[in-house]
Design a protein around this motif. Structure first.
Motif, mmCIF file in Angstrom:
data_model
loop_
_atom_site.group_PDB
_atom_site.id
_atom_site.type_symbol
_atom_site.label_atom_id
_atom_site.label_comp_id
_atom_site.label_asym_id
_atom_site.label_seq_id
_atom_site.Cartn_x
_atom_site.Cartn_y
_atom_site.Cartn_z
ATOM 1 N N SER A 46 0.812 -1.217 0.000
ATOM 2 C CA SER A 46 0.000 0.000 0.000
ATOM 3 C C SER A 46 0.853 1.279 0.000
ATOM 4 C CB SER A 46 -0.924 0.017 1.221
ATOM 5 O OG SER A 46 -0.163 0.219 2.407
ATOM 6 N N ALA A 47 2.148 1.134 0.049
ATOM 7 C CA ALA A 47 3.034 2.304 0.153
ATOM 8 C C ALA A 47 2.910 3.212 -1.061
ATOM 9 C CB ALA A 47 4.470 1.858 0.322
ATOM 10 N N THR A 48 2.766 4.494 -0.772
ATOM 11 C CA THR A 48 2.766 5.533 -1.791
ATOM 12 C C THR A 48 3.885 6.496 -1.431
ATOM 13 O OG1 THR A 48 0.370 5.355 -2.002
ATOM 14 C CG2 THR A 48 1.394 7.320 -2.916
ATOM 15 N N PHE A 49 4.792 6.729 -2.385
ATOM 16 C CA PHE A 49 5.929 7.598 -2.135
ATOM 17 C C PHE A 49 5.754 8.926 -2.857
ATOM 18 C CE2 PHE A 49 7.508 3.332 -1.513
ATOM 19 C CZ PHE A 49 8.285 3.451 -0.372
ATOM 20 N N ARG A 50 6.333 9.964 -2.258
ATOM 21 C CA ARG A 50 6.380 11.249 -2.943
ATOM 22 C C ARG A 50 7.603 12.019 -2.442
ATOM 23 N NH1 ARG A 50 1.567 14.773 -0.051
ATOM 24 N NH2 ARG A 50 2.785 15.280 1.805
ATOM 25 N N GLY A 51 8.069 12.897 -3.281
ATOM 26 C CA GLY A 51 9.163 13.774 -2.907
ATOM 27 C C GLY A 51 10.451 13.078 -2.529
ATOM 28 N N GLN A 52 10.676 11.859 -2.989
ATOM 29 C CA GLN A 52 11.900 11.170 -2.611
ATOM 30 C C GLN A 52 13.067 11.705 -3.437
ATOM 31 O OE1 GLN A 52 9.213 9.475 -3.668
ATOM 32 N NE2 GLN A 52 9.726 8.331 -5.479
#
Length: 163
Positions: free
Chosen positions: A97-103
Motif C-alpha cells: 500500500s506504500a505511496t511515495f512522494r518527494g523522494q
C-alpha cells in the motif's frame, strides 16, 4: 619521431612485400592480398616518416586524472532511491500500500541516503498520512518519522536530507 615512423614503415613494407610475394607464389591470392595491404600501409608510414623529417614532434596532450564523483552517477543515484523505497516498504505493516512522494538522493557527511515521504495503510486498513523517511538502503538503517523520538528526526533530516 620521424625516423621511428620511417624505420617502422620500411620494416613493415619489406616484411609484407616478401610475404605477399610468397603467398602469391603459393596460389593463395587471398592471403597475398592481406600482405599487400600491409605493404601499402608500411609504404605510407615510410613516406609519412620522410615528410616529418626535420619537423618538431608534436607535444603529447597531458591527461587529467579525475576522481569519480562520490555521489555516484545519476543512474546509481536513481537505483539508490529505489533501494531506499524497498527498505522503507520492508518496515511497513502493508508494504504493497506504500505511496511515495518527494523522494530524493542526498550525499552528506560521506553518507548516501534517500529521503522522502511515504504513506501506507495501518493494521485497520486506513492510510496513516504521509511521514518522512531517511534510508541508506537497508531496513536496519531506514528510519520512519513516527519511529523516532520528537525532535530527533528533525535534527537528522536537517543534516542528511539537504536535497
Amino acid at each position: 619521431m620521424a625516423s621511428a615512423i620511417g624505420l617502422t614503415g620500411l620494416m613493415l613494407t619489406l616484411i609484407a612485400g616478401v610475404m605477399s610475394y610468397i603467398e602469391f607464389k603459393r596460389d593463395d591470392p587471398k592471403e597475398g592480398m592481406v600482405f599487400a595491404a600491409l605493404s601499402a600501409v608500411g609504404f605510407f608510414m615510410l613516406m609519412g616518416g620522410a615528410a616529418l623529417k626535420g619537423k618538431p614532434a608534436v607535444a603529447a596532450t597531458p591527461t587529467v586524472q579525475t576522481q569519480p564523483d562520490p555521489r555516484g552517477t545519476s543512474s546509481q543515484q536513481a537505483l539508490f532511491v529505489v533501494r531506499g523505497q524497498e527498505a522503507v516498504q520492508a518496515k511497513l505493516r502493508d508494504p504493497a500500500s506504500a505511496t511515495f512522494r518527494g523522494q530524493f538522493f542526498s550525499y552528506s557527511g560521506n553518507m548516501h541516503v534517500t529521503c522522502g515521504w511515504v504513506n501506507s495503510k495501518n493494521g485497520f486498513g486506513g492510510y496513516v498520512g504521509f511521514q518522512r523517511y531517511i534510508s541508506s538502503t537497508l531496513p536496519e538503517t531506514t528510519f520512519l518519522e513516527q519511529e523516532v523520538r520528537d525532535g530527533q528526526f528533525d535534527l537528522v533530516w536537517q543534516q542528511l536530507c539537504r536535497g
